[in-house]
Design an enzyme around this catalytic site. Structure first.
Site, PDB file in Angstrom:
ATOM      1  N   ASN A  72       0.070   1.630   0.403  1.00  0.00           N
ATOM      2  CA  ASN A  72      -1.002   0.833   1.024  1.00  0.00           C
ATOM      3  C   ASN A  72      -1.042   1.012   2.535  1.00  0.00           C
ATOM      4  OD1 ASN A  72      -1.327  -0.198  -1.519  1.00  0.00           O
ATOM      5  ND2 ASN A  72      -1.123  -2.344  -0.916  1.00  0.00           N
ATOM      6  N   ASP A 113      -7.104  -6.276  -3.244  1.00  0.00           N
ATOM      7  CA  ASP A 113      -5.785  -6.321  -2.598  1.00  0.00           C
ATOM      8  C   ASP A 113      -5.355  -7.788  -2.448  1.00  0.00           C
ATOM      9  OD1 ASP A 113      -3.584  -5.222  -1.243  1.00  0.00           O
ATOM     10  OD2 ASP A 113      -4.580  -5.370   0.717  1.00  0.00           O
ATOM     11  N   HIS A 164       3.602  -1.776  -0.408  1.00  0.00           N
ATOM     12  CA  HIS A 164       2.721  -2.426   0.576  1.00  0.00           C
ATOM     13  C   HIS A 164       3.338  -2.267   1.965  1.00  0.00           C
ATOM     14  CE1 HIS A 164      -0.145  -4.940  -1.881  1.00  0.00           C
ATOM     15  NE2 HIS A 164       0.606  -4.368  -2.795  1.00  0.00           N
TER      16      HIS A 164
HETATM   17  P1  13P Z   1      -0.017  -2.271   6.540  1.00  0.00           P
HETATM   18  O1  13P Z   1      -0.216  -3.511   7.334  1.00  0.00           O
HETATM   19  O2  13P Z   1       1.348  -1.691   6.780  1.00  0.00           O
HETATM   20  O3  13P Z   1      -1.084  -1.269   6.743  1.00  0.00           O
HETATM   21  O4  13P Z   1      -0.042  -2.675   4.982  1.00  0.00           O
HETATM   22  C1  13P Z   1      -1.251  -2.820   4.304  1.00  0.00           C
HETATM   23  C2  13P Z   1      -1.092  -3.427   2.959  1.00  0.00           C
HETATM   24  O5  13P Z   1      -0.021  -3.532   2.392  1.00  0.00           O
HETATM   25  C3  13P Z   1      -2.308  -3.898   2.289  1.00  0.00           C
HETATM   26  O6  13P Z   1      -2.026  -4.547   1.084  1.00  0.00           O
HETATM   27  O1  G3H Z   2      -2.046  -6.814   3.288  1.00  0.00           O
HETATM   28  C1  G3H Z   2      -3.011  -7.159   3.949  1.00  0.00           C
HETATM   29  C2  G3H Z   2      -4.049  -6.200   4.330  1.00  0.00           C
HETATM   30  O2  G3H Z   2      -3.703  -5.542   5.534  1.00  0.00           O
HETATM   31  C3  G3H Z   2      -5.371  -6.866   4.425  1.00  0.00           C
HETATM   32  O3  G3H Z   2      -5.458  -7.621   5.587  1.00  0.00           O
HETATM   33  O4  G3H Z   2      -6.217  -9.801   4.661  1.00  0.00           O
HETATM   34  O5  G3H Z   2      -6.506  -9.268   7.099  1.00  0.00           O
HETATM   35  O6  G3H Z   2      -7.902  -8.126   5.366  1.00  0.00           O
HETATM   36  P1  G3H Z   2      -6.599  -8.794   5.685  1.00  0.00           P
HETATM   37 ZN    ZN Z   3      -0.188  -5.654   1.073  1.00  0.00          ZN
END
Ligand code: 13P
Ligand code: G3H
Ligand code: ZN
Length: 311
Positions: free
Chosen positions: A256, A82, A213
């Site tokens: 996501n 991700d 996302h």
């Molecule tokens: P949220 O913060 O809305 O759960 O989105 C997660 C995300 O886009 C991870 O790439």
């Molecule tokens: O888009 C971001 C995701 O929620 C992942 O979050 O980078 O804090 O693990 P993180």
């Molecule tokens: Zn994201």
């Protein structure tokens, strides 16, 4: 069954008008909660790892935990990076067994984004791995980067065909008003997404999988529980579920979700300690946390994504 790419999942999801859940994973209990839910509902899954998750839990631990989940569930699971931000990070995940990577060049110029994304696609495709690119910039908190609403920008549909053709990406994340984290809209503000942009992108890229996302709904019950048991979260507003269902019927094939998992886990742990202040065995408080994640993911799969029975 080995790890799979998202190629076949997306083809079926596009044709069937549903979406695959892409859930962020950081530890064993999160992976177990998600995969147990998907197993009971026979749903395909994307488990995604951010660079922060990789730093926290270690690449090998996460890969092995996901491999264990495949043995336990027999489900088609895609392991995805991700928000990869460099070629080197994407390469490391490709070399280390991931079946999908995101290269997020959305903060670069159009040309620089294309150059970086195409380089990752070349390496990934040579190794049988698929790639998600991003055009347009979401607001919110990602890792340590906080993108303000002023710096966020909607995807320009006029650019998507050229971006996909010149990079060779397999899916595209677009910005239509969702944002990362728990605070997506101001309290009292009516959540709105630019479905006109999604529709236009869909017309310009027929049959091509689009990614959303920042799609947590920030389920009020969890925020209320957190605050009832000693938390102090400000009012938090997420993406209404009917909007996600609508997006899934359109070109969106991957949704996501991370913040809702975090809230579910934290709500369960806060409640547990409020009711059992003398307990200190991690198994006692991680069990309800895992159960809450499982219940959340079952709800997402059946009531929001529509991918139950599609594995
Ligand atoms: P949220 O913060 O809305 O759960 O989105 C997660 C995300 O886009 C991870 O790439
Ligand atoms: O888009 C971001 C995701 O929620 C992942 O979050 O980078 O804090 O693990 P993180
Ligand atoms: Zn994201």
């Amino acid at each position: 069954m080995p790890l799979v790419t998202s190629k076949e999942m997306f083809e079926k999801a596009y044709a069937g008008g549903y979406a695959i859940g892409a859930f962020n994973v950081n530890n064993m209990e999160i992976i177990q909660g998600i995969t147990e839910a998907a197993k009971e509902l026979n749903a395909p899954l994307i488990l995604q790892v951010s660079s922060g998750a990789r730093k926290y839990a270690n690449h090998t631990y996460l890969v092995k935990l996901v491999e264990a989940a495949i043995i336990e569930t027999g489900l088609p699971i895609c392991l995805h990076l991700d928000h990869g931000d460099t070629f080197e990070l994407c390469k490391s995940c490709i070399d280390g067994g991931f079946t999908s990577v995101m290269i997020d060049g959305s903060h670069y110029s159009f040309e620089d984004n294309i150059e970086l994304t195409a380089k990752v696609v070349k390496y990934a495709h040579d190794h049988g791995v698929v790639v998600e690119g991003e055009l347009g910039r979401l607001a919110g908190i990602e890792d340590a980067v906080n993108v303000s609403a002023e710096d966020a920008s909607y995807t320009n549909p006029a650019q998507v065909q050229e971006f996909v053709e010149r990079t060779g990406v397999d899916s595209l994340a677009i910005a239509i008003g969702t944002s990362h984290g728990a605070y997506k809209f101001k309290p009292g503000q009516k959540p709105q997404l630019r479905f006109d942009i999604l529709e236009e992108v869909g017309k310009r890229l027929p049959g091509f999988p689009i990614v959303l996302h920042g799609a947590s709904s920030v389920i009020p019950e969890y925020v209320e529980t957190i605050n009832k048991y000693g938390g102090n979260m400000p009012d938090a507003v997420g993406i209404p579920e009917d909007m996600l269902r609508k997006a899934a019927r359109m070109a969106v094939c991957k949704i996501n979700i991370d913040s809702d998992l975090r809230l579910a886990m934290t709500a369960a742990i806060r409640k547990y300690f409020a009711e059992n202040p003398a307990h200190f065995d991690p198994r006692q408080y991680l069990r309800p946390a895992r159960d809450n994640i499982k219940a959340l993911v079952k709800h997402k799969i059946t009531d929001v994504l529509g991918c139950d029975g599609k594995a």
